[in-house]
Design an enzyme around this catalytic site. Structure first.
Site, short mmCIF file in Angstrom:
data_model
loop_
_atom_site.label_atom_id
_atom_site.label_comp_id
_atom_site.label_asym_id
_atom_site.label_seq_id
_atom_site.Cartn_x
_atom_site.Cartn_y
_atom_site.Cartn_z
N HIS A 153 0.82 -1.23 0.00
CA HIS A 153 0.00 0.00 0.00
C HIS A 153 0.85 1.27 0.00
CE1 HIS A 153 -3.62 -2.29 0.41
NE2 HIS A 153 -3.29 -2.77 1.60
N ASP A 187 -2.76 -10.24 -2.66
CA ASP A 187 -3.35 -9.82 -1.38
C ASP A 187 -4.85 -9.54 -1.59
OD1 ASP A 187 -2.24 -8.46 1.45
OD2 ASP A 187 -4.03 -7.45 0.70
N HIS A 189 -6.40 -7.01 -0.66
CA HIS A 189 -6.55 -5.59 -0.99
C HIS A 189 -5.74 -5.22 -2.23
CE1 HIS A 189 -6.91 -5.96 3.50
NE2 HIS A 189 -7.97 -5.20 3.29
N ASP A 276 -4.53 -12.69 3.33
CA ASP A 276 -5.80 -12.22 3.91
C ASP A 276 -6.99 -12.58 3.01
OD1 ASP A 276 -4.72 -10.36 2.15
OD2 ASP A 276 -4.90 -8.65 3.50
N1 Q9C Z 1 -10.85 -2.49 10.80
C1 Q9C Z 1 -2.65 -5.10 4.20
O1 Q9C Z 1 -3.30 -6.13 4.09
N2 Q9C Z 1 -7.96 -1.01 7.14
N3 Q9C Z 1 -3.18 -3.96 4.66
C2 Q9C Z 1 -8.24 -1.92 8.23
C3 Q9C Z 1 -9.88 -2.82 9.78
C4 Q9C Z 1 -6.64 -1.16 6.59
C5 Q9C Z 1 -4.58 -3.90 5.05
C6 Q9C Z 1 -9.53 -1.60 8.95
C7 Q9C Z 1 -6.40 -2.49 5.93
C8 Q9C Z 1 -4.97 -2.54 5.45
C9 Q9C Z 1 -1.20 -5.08 3.86
ZN ZN Z 2 -4.35 -6.96 2.55
#
Ligand code: Q9C
Ligand code: ZN
Length: 332
Positions: A153, A187, A189, A276
């Site tokens: 990210h 991933d 995301h 994830d």
């Molecule tokens: N309540 C990676 O997987 N928002 N980053 C999380 C959860 C951010 C994920 C909110 C998610 C970032 C590397």
């Molecule tokens: Zn992620």
């Protein structure tokens, strides 16, 4: 079959973030990599190696000077308590000098706090990934970078999504000096940082399979009409999926993504390995199974590219079993 080099440093434990509204536990915690290491050590298939520190010069080929200078300045300017951005204004052209103004200028969320040692921790993770890329350049066929914080990210000049330095982009930038590079991001995301770094470049292909950004983080990037600009036009691909999809729909998306990689004919492949997408992940909604990660890796391995595998997300206590399943797809 040679053992798979696994690059690891225990220094990742010095990074231990928490959330601003301290209700939930921060999911990006040291146990993630410790569980991975524990599971990998049970097997004969891997050998653990220490990272070699990456040069700031290479990092500045990926990230803007002002951003890196800000991260480096944390060591002398703040304590070892995590600090969070509160005010954001990304378009300012002024020569900002205050800590709060710079922190907001260089952040896109409040899940990615900074403290005194944040740059040093992010540098270790970048070094893990750089060392893995170097082993590939020197002739290994697959290497796994077991680092954290994750990187995909992190944009040219924005931290966010638990990421500070873009480990995959740094590995890709290093390898791009020796041949063409494809980055495939699996991933949950969108890999918005990696997309940002290479968006106008023709020598590095970026492909990401992820949850539709209308439904989830990072919200502002990852739509399918983002195909690159200038020399990079047609060299960025986003494949978006719905909530709750399982192995079969994911595998169709993987085959489409790999067709883009094959068309590009890269010399090197980098996998941003977010786990994830697992059925029991605490953030993601996909329903991939432990066995599927082996099939995913076998499908990738069948293309025969020298491959750097870089750890990104994955937020559950038994993350290591899915890393082992994935790496087993590269064995034999
Ligand atoms: N309540 C990676 O997987 N928002 N980053 C999380 C959860 C951010 C994920 C909110 C998610 C970032 C590397
Ligand atoms: Zn992620």
């Amino acid at each position: 079959m040679d053992k798979i080099p696994v690059v690891y440093s225990a220094d990742h434990k010095k990074h231990n973030p928490f959330y601003l509204f301290g209700v939930d536990e921060h999911p990006e915690k040291p146990d993630r990599i410790e569980n991975i290491l524990k599971e990998i050590k049970k097997l004969d298939m891997a050998e653990i190696c220490e990272p070699e520190t990456v040069n700031i010069g290479l990092i500045k080929e990926v990230h803007l000077d002002g951003y890196i200078n800000f991260l480096q300045s944390l060591k002398k300017n703040i304590s070892n308590e995590y600090r969070f951005p509160i005010n954001f204004y990304h378009e300012s052209n002024r020569n900002l000098i205050g800590f709060r103004s710079l922190l907001g200028r260089y952040s896109f969320d409040v899940s990615t706090p900074v403290k005194k040692n944040t740059f040093q921790c992010a540098l270790v993770s970048a070094s893990v990934s750089y060392t893995a890329a170097k082993l590939i350049k020197d002739g290994k066929s697959v290497v796994y970078a077991a680092g954290r914080p994750p990187g995909h990210h992190a944009m040219k000049s924005l931290m966010g999504g638990f990421c500070y330095l873009n480990n995959a982009a740094i590995a890709a930038q290093y390898l791009s000096k020796f041949g063409s590079v494809a980055v495939l991001d699996v991933d949950y995301h969108h890999g918005n940082g990696t997309q940002d770094v290479f968006y106008d470049r023709g020598d590095v292909l970026t492909v990401s399979i992820h949850i539709n950004p209308n439904l989830s983080f990072p919200y502002y990037w990852g739509f399918e009409d983002e195909i690159g600009v200038g020399l990079g036009k047609g060299r960025n691909f986003n494949i978006t999926l719905d909530n709750n999809i399982g192995n079969d729909i994911y595998h169709e998306a993987l085959e489409r993504a790999l067709n883009k990689v094959v068309d590009f004919k890269p010399n090197f492949l980098i996998i941003s390995l977010g786990l994830d997408t697992y059925e029991n992940d605490s953030i993601g909604t996909f329903k991939l199974t432990t066995d599927y990660y082996k099939k995913m890796a076998q499908t990738i391995k069948s293309l025969n590219y020298p491959t750097v595998v870089i750890q990104e997300g994955g937020y559950y206590d038994d993350l290591g079993k899915n890393v082992v399943s994935f790496l087993s797809g590269f064995c034999g």
